[in-house]
Design a protein around this motif. Structure first.
Motif, PDB file in Angstrom:
ATOM      1  N   GLY A  19      80.226  47.668 116.272  1.00  0.00           N
ATOM      2  CA  GLY A  19      81.223  48.417 117.029  1.00  0.00           C
ATOM      3  C   GLY A  19      80.608  49.615 117.727  1.00  0.00           C
ATOM      4  O   GLY A  19      80.878  49.871 118.907  1.00  0.00           O
ATOM      5  N   ALA A  20      79.754  50.343 117.013  1.00  0.00           N
ATOM      6  CA  ALA A  20      79.067  51.493 117.603  1.00  0.00           C
ATOM      7  C   ALA A  20      78.143  51.052 118.728  1.00  0.00           C
ATOM      8  O   ALA A  20      78.116  51.660 119.806  1.00  0.00           O
ATOM      9  N   PHE A  21      77.387  49.972 118.483  1.00  0.00           N
ATOM     10  CA  PHE A  21      76.463  49.445 119.496  1.00  0.00           C
ATOM     11  C   PHE A  21      77.212  49.047 120.756  1.00  0.00           C
ATOM     12  O   PHE A  21      76.772  49.339 121.873  1.00  0.00           O
ATOM     13  N   PHE A  22      78.339  48.369 120.589  1.00  0.00           N
ATOM     14  CA  PHE A  22      79.129  47.927 121.735  1.00  0.00           C
ATOM     15  C   PHE A  22      79.529  49.109 122.613  1.00  0.00           C
ATOM     16  O   PHE A  22      79.436  49.033 123.844  1.00  0.00           O
ATOM     17  N   VAL A  23      79.924  50.213 121.997  1.00  0.00           N
ATOM     18  CA  VAL A  23      80.406  51.370 122.752  1.00  0.00           C
ATOM     19  C   VAL A  23      79.252  52.104 123.444  1.00  0.00           C
ATOM     20  O   VAL A  23      79.300  52.350 124.651  1.00  0.00           O
ATOM     21  N   TYR A  24      78.211  52.459 122.680  1.00  0.00           N
ATOM     22  CA  TYR A  24      77.151  53.252 123.324  1.00  0.00           C
ATOM     23  C   TYR A  24      76.272  52.403 124.229  1.00  0.00           C
ATOM     24  O   TYR A  24      75.710  52.899 125.207  1.00  0.00           O
ATOM     25  N   SER A  25      76.168  51.097 123.942  1.00  0.00           N
ATOM     26  CA  SER A  25      75.333  50.239 124.773  1.00  0.00           C
ATOM     27  C   SER A  25      75.895  50.088 126.178  1.00  0.00           C
ATOM     28  O   SER A  25      75.139  50.005 127.152  1.00  0.00           O
ATOM     29  N   MET A  26      77.234  50.066 126.298  1.00  0.00           N
ATOM     30  CA  MET A  26      77.813  49.930 127.637  1.00  0.00           C
ATOM     31  C   MET A  26      77.447  51.130 128.506  1.00  0.00           C
ATOM     32  O   MET A  26      77.250  50.993 129.721  1.00  0.00           O
TER      33      MET A  26
ATOM     34  N   VAL B  51      74.623  53.075 127.994  1.00  0.00           N
ATOM     35  CA  VAL B  51      73.167  53.014 128.215  1.00  0.00           C
ATOM     36  C   VAL B  51      72.828  52.049 129.348  1.00  0.00           C
ATOM     37  O   VAL B  51      72.094  52.390 130.285  1.00  0.00           O
ATOM     38  N   GLN B  52      73.362  50.843 129.263  1.00  0.00           N
ATOM     39  CA  GLN B  52      73.048  49.825 130.260  1.00  0.00           C
ATOM     40  C   GLN B  52      73.561  50.219 131.646  1.00  0.00           C
ATOM     41  O   GLN B  52      72.919  49.952 132.659  1.00  0.00           O
ATOM     42  N   THR B  53      74.725  50.866 131.689  1.00  0.00           N
ATOM     43  CA  THR B  53      75.269  51.302 132.975  1.00  0.00           C
ATOM     44  C   THR B  53      74.352  52.330 133.633  1.00  0.00           C
ATOM     45  O   THR B  53      74.053  52.237 134.828  1.00  0.00           O
ATOM     46  N   VAL B  54      73.893  53.302 132.861  1.00  0.00           N
ATOM     47  CA  VAL B  54      72.979  54.316 133.399  1.00  0.00           C
ATOM     48  C   VAL B  54      71.699  53.663 133.925  1.00  0.00           C
ATOM     49  O   VAL B  54      71.209  53.989 135.012  1.00  0.00           O
ATOM     50  N   MET B  55      71.163  52.723 133.168  1.00  0.00           N
ATOM     51  CA  MET B  55      69.910  52.080 133.561  1.00  0.00           C
ATOM     52  C   MET B  55      70.068  51.266 134.848  1.00  0.00           C
ATOM     53  O   MET B  55      69.172  51.237 135.695  1.00  0.00           O
ATOM     54  N   ILE B  56      71.218  50.614 135.005  1.00  0.00           N
ATOM     55  CA  ILE B  56      71.432  49.774 136.184  1.00  0.00           C
ATOM     56  C   ILE B  56      71.672  50.612 137.433  1.00  0.00           C
ATOM     57  O   ILE B  56      71.181  50.286 138.515  1.00  0.00           O
ATOM     58  N   ILE B  57      72.415  51.713 137.306  1.00  0.00           N
ATOM     59  CA  ILE B  57      72.794  52.476 138.498  1.00  0.00           C
ATOM     60  C   ILE B  57      71.867  53.656 138.787  1.00  0.00           C
ATOM     61  O   ILE B  57      72.060  54.362 139.778  1.00  0.00           O
TER      62      ILE B  57
ATOM     63  N   ILE C 263      82.227  46.051 131.085  1.00  0.00           N
ATOM     64  CA  ILE C 263      83.197  47.151 130.975  1.00  0.00           C
ATOM     65  C   ILE C 263      82.617  48.448 131.536  1.00  0.00           C
ATOM     66  O   ILE C 263      83.277  49.175 132.286  1.00  0.00           O
ATOM     67  N   GLY C 264      81.349  48.732 131.185  1.00  0.00           N
ATOM     68  CA  GLY C 264      80.704  49.948 131.659  1.00  0.00           C
ATOM     69  C   GLY C 264      80.604  50.005 133.178  1.00  0.00           C
ATOM     70  O   GLY C 264      80.904  51.039 133.793  1.00  0.00           O
ATOM     71  N   MET C 265      80.201  48.901 133.804  1.00  0.00           N
ATOM     72  CA  MET C 265      80.055  48.874 135.259  1.00  0.00           C
ATOM     73  C   MET C 265      81.406  48.982 135.962  1.00  0.00           C
ATOM     74  O   MET C 265      81.521  49.619 137.012  1.00  0.00           O
ATOM     75  N   LEU C 266      82.431  48.338 135.404  1.00  0.00           N
ATOM     76  CA  LEU C 266      83.767  48.423 136.005  1.00  0.00           C
ATOM     77  C   LEU C 266      84.304  49.854 135.934  1.00  0.00           C
ATOM     78  O   LEU C 266      84.864  50.366 136.906  1.00  0.00           O
ATOM     79  N   ILE C 267      84.132  50.486 134.779  1.00  0.00           N
ATOM     80  CA  ILE C 267      84.597  51.873 134.622  1.00  0.00           C
ATOM     81  C   ILE C 267      83.824  52.799 135.560  1.00  0.00           C
ATOM     82  O   ILE C 267      84.409  53.656 136.238  1.00  0.00           O
ATOM     83  N   TYR C 268      82.513  52.604 135.610  1.00  0.00           N
ATOM     84  CA  TYR C 268      81.683  53.444 136.484  1.00  0.00           C
ATOM     85  C   TYR C 268      82.114  53.293 137.944  1.00  0.00           C
ATOM     86  O   TYR C 268      82.325  54.283 138.653  1.00  0.00           O
ATOM     87  N   GLY C 269      82.247  52.035 138.387  1.00  0.00           N
ATOM     88  CA  GLY C 269      82.631  51.791 139.776  1.00  0.00           C
ATOM     89  C   GLY C 269      84.005  52.335 140.088  1.00  0.00           C
ATOM     90  O   GLY C 269      84.238  52.898 141.173  1.00  0.00           O
ATOM     91  N   GLY C 270      84.943  52.204 139.145  1.00  0.00           N
ATOM     92  CA  GLY C 270      86.299  52.693 139.365  1.00  0.00           C
ATOM     93  C   GLY C 270      86.362  54.200 139.488  1.00  0.00           C
ATOM     94  O   GLY C 270      87.028  54.732 140.387  1.00  0.00           O
TER      95      GLY C 270
END
Length: 435
Positions: free
Chosen positions: A253-260, A262-268, A392-399
């Motif tokens: 559960g923790a990984f799911f939340v913080y990973s979204m 981390v991955q969003t920052v790395m992609i954008i 989820i991370g990318m959708l939230i970031y883009g929104g």
């Protein structure tokens, strides 16, 4: 079917060499040249947004949404196809298929333009699907060809080859972009477009070396509905089993939340630097962004080593709490980034925690697994969890970027996910102490 010997050096080397082939996508397309090209394309036409399904959408939000769709497709088809591949024994076929789709789509990015935005974005998404889809079958080869005591070394060798190969091609591409006239290109934009073709050729060409020696386990079985959905049944089974392991469930559960986050920052990261940093001119922008990407790559190696030492001293969960706190500090700093030197400093900090949190997250998950021989299913669940988090991370970031009109606001909002991640990790630590 050619016979092979498990643990044979030439087969292990062939497997590791696929990293040399495909890592150029991750560095050139995902992290450096393409984000530069994408941003320059909008600037040359004096645009900050475009019509996306009838809605005027900022350029950074468009790429976020398309990336999210690509990862959503991967999250859905990975268990579907991995179940089929395991049943039929034809991993090599799917590895080749996704490699072909990804590499050809990279080449088609040569024709990327705003006049054909949907077609252009389709090939961007297919390149992403090809890369991540091929990794599903590439990674699943490892326990088949290597003994447990060989796997860490072979995996590290693949990572090293991938880093070396991708940096070599990036330097070649950077030289073409900065000295485009000497290479006969009509300016840096055409040189960037040609670099996409080189990525596709490199990926498709060098992968043939791996194909020659990697075994094909194909059998005479015929596909059935049972085999087709076996991957989803395994994920469902693991989800139910997690109730028996509260520490593992809490950690996931923790990984799911913080990973979204981390991955969003790395992609954008590259898109952020391309648009929000006040570069003096396009030459400084091109050089600065690529230097920052290389800086992240180099420091990430050091960060992974330091994180490993930290985890030995204070434990994995405590180390992850510290790293998540560091990510919160980085996101707050990124909110105030304006000048190139500030961007370099933040990029260095990202590199320091990027490699560490990825390697430590996976190894922590591995340590928390119950005594079982079915590690493949557990890691499949881990991978799908990560991909859905990215969506989820990318959708939230883009929104948020679209609603507020500022990428910094989206970055700052990610602090919430790191904070929740810390809270869940603390709860997991308590459960671990009780157990």
């Amino acid at each position: 079917m050619k016979t092979y010997i498990k643990g044979e050096k030439k087969v292990l080397n062939a497997w590791a060499f696929y990293d040399w082939a495909n890592s150029v996508y991750a560095l050139v397309i995902s992290s450096s040249i393409f984000p530069l090209f994408y941003g320059a394309l909008f600037r040359l036409e004096d645009k900050k947004s475009a019509s996306f399904f009838g809605i005027d959408t900022p350029s950074e939000s468009i790429i976020s949404y398309v990336t999210a769709i690509g990862f959503l497709i991967i999250a859905f088809i990975s268990p579907l196809l991995s179940g089929v591949a395991d049943y039929l024994g034809n991993k090599k076929f799917f590895l080749k298929l996704f490699c072909f789709v990804g590499s050809i789509s990279c080449m088609m990015l040569y024709f990327f333009d705003l006049g054909n935005l949907y077609t252009s974005l389709f090939f961007y998404m297919m390149a992403l699907i090809g890369f991540w889809g091929s990794l599903v079958f590439y990674n699943s080869y490892l326990p088949d060809i290597a003994f447990p005591e060989q796997q860490d070394a072979v995996s590290a060798k693949g990572y090293s080859l991938g880093y070396i190969g991708s940096v070599i091609l990036l330097i070649i591409n950077l030289t073409m972009v900065m000295k485009s006239e000497l290479f006969g290109f009509d300016g840096p934009m055409q040189a960037m477009k040609f670099s996409f073709i080189l990525v596709g050729i490199w990926w498709l060409g060098f992968s043939q070396i791996s194909y020659r020696l990697l075994p094909n386990f194909r059998n005479s079985k015929r596909i059935s509905a049972q085999a087709f959905f076996s991957g989803f049944r395994e994920l469902k089974r693991i989800f139910k089993e997690l109730k028996q392991y509260p520490v593992l469930k809490g950690y996931l559960g923790a990984f799911f939340v913080y990973s979204m986050a981390v991955q969003t920052v790395m992609i954008i990261a590259a898109y952020f630097g391309e648009k929000e940093v006040q570069w003096e001119d396009d030459d400084q922008r091109q050089m600065g962004l690529i230097v920052s990407i290389l800086l992240i790559q180099l420091i990430a190696v050091v960060g992974a080593i330091l994180t490993s030492k930290l985890s030995k001293r204070i434990g994995n969960i405590n180390a992850l709490i510290v790293i998540n706190a560091a990510w919160i500090f980085i996101c707050i700093c990124a909110y105030f980034v304006v000048k190139p030197v500030e961007f370099y400093i933040v990029a260095a900090m990202v590199g320091l925690v990027m490699g560490g949190i990825q390697s430590l997250s996976r190894s922590t998950y591995s340590k928390l697994l119950p005594e079982t021989t079915d590690t493949t299913s557990f890691f499949s669940f881990y991978d799908v969890t990560e991909k859905i988090g990215i969506v989820i991370g990318m959708l939230i970031y883009g929104g948020i970027a679209q609603i507020t009109g500022k990428m910094q606001n989206a970055i700052l909002f990610l602090v919430v996910f790191f904070a929740i991640g810390i809270i869940l990790l603390i709860k997991t630590r308590k459960k671990e102490a009780i157990s």
